[in-house]
Design a protein around this motif. Structure first.
Motif, PDB file in Angstrom:
ATOM      1  N   GLN A  15       0.812  -1.220   0.049  1.00  0.00           N
ATOM      2  CA  GLN A  15       0.011   0.067   0.052  1.00  0.00           C
ATOM      3  C   GLN A  15       0.866   1.212   0.019  1.00  0.00           C
ATOM      4  OE1 GLN A  15      -3.312  -1.448   2.438  1.00  0.00           O
ATOM      5  NE2 GLN A  15      -3.813   0.754   2.548  1.00  0.00           N
TER       6      GLN A  15
ATOM      7  N   GLY B   7      -9.215  -1.915  -2.982  1.00  0.00           N
ATOM      8  CA  GLY B   7      -9.114  -1.932  -1.555  1.00  0.00           C
ATOM      9  C   GLY B   7     -10.467  -2.506  -1.064  1.00  0.00           C
TER      10      GLY B   7
ATOM     11  N   SER C 298     -16.493   2.434   0.725  1.00  0.00           N
ATOM     12  CA  SER C 298     -15.305   2.729   0.165  1.00  0.00           C
ATOM     13  C   SER C 298     -15.060   3.887  -0.616  1.00  0.00           C
ATOM     14  CB  SER C 298     -14.905   1.236  -0.342  1.00  0.00           C
ATOM     15  OG  SER C 298     -13.356   1.406  -0.574  1.00  0.00           O
TER      16      SER C 298
ATOM     17  N   VAL D 143     -11.556   6.052  -2.671  1.00  0.00           N
ATOM     18  CA  VAL D 143     -10.142   6.735  -2.429  1.00  0.00           C
ATOM     19  C   VAL D 143      -9.943   8.025  -3.000  1.00  0.00           C
ATOM     20  CG1 VAL D 143      -8.918   4.494  -2.197  1.00  0.00           C
ATOM     21  CG2 VAL D 143      -9.267   5.496  -4.489  1.00  0.00           C
TER      22      VAL D 143
ATOM     23  N   GLY E  92     -14.298   3.786   4.667  1.00  0.00           N
ATOM     24  CA  GLY E  92     -12.522   3.528   4.705  1.00  0.00           C
ATOM     25  C   GLY E  92     -12.132   3.756   3.159  1.00  0.00           C
ATOM     26  N   GLY E  93     -10.729   3.921   3.096  1.00  0.00           N
ATOM     27  CA  GLY E  93     -10.164   4.136   1.943  1.00  0.00           C
ATOM     28  C   GLY E  93      -9.239   5.334   2.133  1.00  0.00           C
ATOM     29  N   ALA E  94      -8.171   5.482   1.167  1.00  0.00           N
ATOM     30  CA  ALA E  94      -7.175   6.438   1.561  1.00  0.00           C
ATOM     31  C   ALA E  94      -7.469   7.973   2.164  1.00  0.00           C
ATOM     32  CB  ALA E  94      -6.481   6.564   0.496  1.00  0.00           C
TER      33      ALA E  94
ATOM     34  N   HIS F 240     -10.324   9.627   7.655  1.00  0.00           N
ATOM     35  CA  HIS F 240      -9.525   9.855   8.769  1.00  0.00           C
ATOM     36  C   HIS F 240     -10.598  10.300   9.769  1.00  0.00           C
ATOM     37  CE1 HIS F 240      -9.883  14.062   7.401  1.00  0.00           C
ATOM     38  NE2 HIS F 240      -9.338  13.645   6.364  1.00  0.00           N
TER      39      HIS F 240
ATOM     40  N   TRP G 276     -14.176   4.557  11.186  1.00  0.00           N
ATOM     41  CA  TRP G 276     -13.453   4.583  10.069  1.00  0.00           C
ATOM     42  C   TRP G 276     -12.259   3.529  10.189  1.00  0.00           C
ATOM     43  CZ3 TRP G 276      -8.387   6.613   9.772  1.00  0.00           C
ATOM     44  CH2 TRP G 276      -7.793   7.132  11.076  1.00  0.00           C
TER      45      TRP G 276
ATOM     46  N   THR H 223      -8.523   2.036   7.917  1.00  0.00           N
ATOM     47  CA  THR H 223      -7.871   2.047   6.546  1.00  0.00           C
ATOM     48  C   THR H 223      -7.239   0.659   6.597  1.00  0.00           C
ATOM     49  OG1 THR H 223      -6.119   3.150   7.604  1.00  0.00           O
ATOM     50  CG2 THR H 223      -7.388   4.370   6.298  1.00  0.00           C
ATOM     51  N   ASN H 224      -7.515  -0.297   7.461  1.00  0.00           N
ATOM     52  CA  ASN H 224      -6.838  -1.604   7.172  1.00  0.00           C
ATOM     53  C   ASN H 224      -7.883  -2.666   7.409  1.00  0.00           C
ATOM     54  OD1 ASN H 224      -6.481  -3.162   9.804  1.00  0.00           O
ATOM     55  ND2 ASN H 224      -5.739  -1.158  10.285  1.00  0.00           N
TER      56      ASN H 224
ATOM     57  N   THR I  28     -11.367  -3.348  10.046  1.00  0.00           N
ATOM     58  CA  THR I  28     -12.657  -3.209   9.683  1.00  0.00           C
ATOM     59  C   THR I  28     -13.490  -4.364  10.003  1.00  0.00           C
ATOM     60  OG1 THR I  28     -11.561  -2.214   7.648  1.00  0.00           O
ATOM     61  CG2 THR I  28     -13.765  -3.289   7.299  1.00  0.00           C
TER      62      THR I  28
END
Ligand code: B12
Length: 213
Positions: free
Chosen positions: A42, A104, A146, A148, A177-179, A182, A194, A196-197, A201
């Motif tokens: 990633q 992702g 999701s 990004v 979630g996603g890049a 936050h 939230w 990101t891994n 999740t």
């Protein structure tokens, strides 16, 4: 250089031979390192994204990076997956409207499924109305969104608003979630969590499904 640093660098340089060889070596030696290897990949994708922004990589490189990441995930999957024997509940997962990125999301899908969670996956570029309709049709109370692209945050907010308007918000848990995601984004969107891994999740999703059951 350690294996994970080699991986990140090779991913950033789109050096397929080194990426595949290193991943195979990691999996042969200790498949428990799969999630660390995925984080390294990633990070390599972040390098690819940075070079694309600088104009050093082009759209073809992004496409190639996506293909390479998919191959990487296929190698790592046996080490990422859980070993659930029975289904523990059902969730809805999709990439939100305007966003076509799904690597992702697909990773999250595989890992949830391997943990015994039934996943209703609506795919990419999913309008809020389609999500609400599926929640009603499938009687779903956990929604995972999701995205990004930065603009995905607006689509996520639109989706949460649509769920609220449909009077489903009080009985639904929503995770994003996603890049670009936050804590502040979660508050802006109006979600409950939230991540990101995929491991976190899965952990949160399982807790929610237990609460609902
Ligand atoms: C591969 C890629 C593509 C591929 C996607 C292929 C595919 N099938 O997905 C293609 C070539 C199609 C593509 C297209 C575009 N892309 Co692109 N792409 C990328 C790249 C390099 C990697 C994305 C990726 O797969 N990462 C790896 C995965 C594993 O990570 P992830 O998605 O974050 O998922 C993990 C976690 O976030 C989490 N997770 C994921 N989903 C969820 C959901 C939930 C609920 C939870 C809890 C967790 C979770 O778990 C996953 C596993 O750990 C990124 C750069 C980057 N740094 O990410 C740019 C990037 C995302 N793209 C970008 C851009 C600009 C574009 C285009 C607009 C380019 C263009 N000019 O056409 C188009 C947009 C198309 C669209 N409308 O969506 C920008 C976005 C900028 C922005 N801030 O909005 C980035 C950041 C590159 C950059 N730095 O400029 N792209």
């Amino acid at each position: 250089m350690r294996d994970f640093e080699i991986l990140t660098q090779a991913m950033g340089e789109l050096d397929e031979d080194v990426v595949i060889e290193t991943l195979q070596q990691i999996m042969e030696e200790d498949s428990g390192q799969a999630s660390k290897a995925m984080e390294a990949c990633q990070k390599g994708m972040d390098i690819v994204g940075g070079l694309f922004e600088k104009g050093e990589y082009f759209i073809g490189d992004l496409i190639y990076a996506g293909e390479l990441m998919t191959k990487a995930v296929d190698i790592l999957k046996p080490g990422l997956a859980g070993d659930a024997a029975e289904t523990v509940g059902k969730v809805l997962l999709c990439t939100v409207e305007g966003d076509l990125h799904d690597i992702g999301k697909n990773i999250v899908h595989s890992i949830l499924e391997a943990s015994g969670i039934e996943v209703v996956d609506l795919g990419i570029d999913t309008p809020a109305e389609k999500i609400v309709d599926a929640m009603k049709a499938e009687d779903i109370h956990v929604v995972l969104l999701s995205g990004v692209l930065t603009l995905a945050l607006d689509s996520m907010k639109k989706t949460v608003d649509a769920i609220t308007e449909a009077n489903l918000r009080d009985t639904t848990k929503i995770m994003i979630g996603g890049a670009p995601v936050h804590e502040d984004a979660m508050k802006m969107v109006g979600a409950d969590a939230w991540a990101t891994n995929p491991q976190l999740t899965t952990q949160i999703t399982l807790e929610w499904l237990k609460e609902i059951a």
